[in-house]
Design a protein around this motif. Sequence first.
Motif, PDB file in Angstrom:
ATOM      1  N   UNK A 124       0.838  -1.188  -0.119  1.00 44.71           N
ATOM      2  CA  UNK A 124      -0.003  -0.023   0.038  1.00 44.71           C
ATOM      3  C   UNK A 124       0.980   1.239   0.080  1.00 44.71           C
ATOM      4  N   UNK A 125       1.961   1.268   0.841  1.00 40.26           N
ATOM      5  CA  UNK A 125       2.787   2.619   0.872  1.00 40.26           C
ATOM      6  C   UNK A 125       3.660   2.517  -0.207  1.00 40.26           C
ATOM      7  N   UNK A 126       4.120   1.686  -1.018  1.00 39.96           N
ATOM      8  CA  UNK A 126       4.952   1.596  -2.337  1.00 39.96           C
ATOM      9  C   UNK A 126       3.821   2.135  -3.414  1.00 39.96           C
ATOM     10  N   UNK A 127       2.655   1.617  -3.280  1.00 42.16           N
ATOM     11  CA  UNK A 127       1.782   2.346  -4.298  1.00 42.16           C
ATOM     12  C   UNK A 127       1.417   3.611  -4.102  1.00 42.16           C
ATOM     13  N   UNK A 128       1.448   4.014  -3.176  1.00 38.27           N
ATOM     14  CA  UNK A 128       1.177   5.606  -2.756  1.00 38.27           C
ATOM     15  C   UNK A 128       2.539   6.391  -3.196  1.00 38.27           C
ATOM     16  N   UNK A 129       3.714   5.829  -2.866  1.00 35.29           N
ATOM     17  CA  UNK A 129       4.769   6.587  -3.418  1.00 35.29           C
ATOM     18  C   UNK A 129       5.048   6.486  -4.994  1.00 35.29           C
TER      19      UNK A 129
END
Length: 214
Positions: free
Chosen positions: A199-204
């Motif tokens: 989820x965090x990598x997708x946001x970045x």
Amino acid sequence: MTDIAIVDYGMGNLRSVHKALEHVAPTVSTTVTSDPDIVRKANRVVVPGQGAMRNCIDELETRGLREAVIEAAKHKPFLGICLGLQMLFEESEEGNVKGLNILPGKVVRFPASAMTNADGQKLKVPHMGWNQVYQAIKHPLWEGIAADARFYFVHSYYVATPDTALIAAQSHYPFPFTCAVAKDNIFAVQFHPEKSQLAGLTLLSNFAKWTPHF
């Protein structure tokens, strides 16, 4: 020219943010810098950080980064992480320090009197670990992320803003609190996307290609 400048003011896990951005956007030029001129020239700016707000504001001043960060928050895609969120507001209870006054509201501590769960068990402060993030708006940076995805938190203070239109997401600990804000070219989060797996990598990844219209 640097496409993404990660602002180094001596506080925060910059290596993790840098490596995460390099992973999701390998063709993008990403630089960790404490040079205000590089920040000003970059196409996008990320301001991470962890620690105490007074130290954060002092270090921005000492390194000549305060005005460069304010300019970035006004004019280009801007991602704030943890202290990078909190510094955008008017003031913080943590050290009773003034913030950058870009957004209305203040940073407050989790109140000891309210820190119990539904079973009456005492909750720890800082709020540390995985928690669900409930999206409040549609936004390009939420693309491909479940509306109640889990992200990783480490914090004792949170943002309280009178402008509910700013709220991009809330989490619960044990009451609802703002954990992401968005306005025009600004997107800022209390959690750590660089520590939040997919989820965090997708946001970045979404940030690396975001072109706001304002």
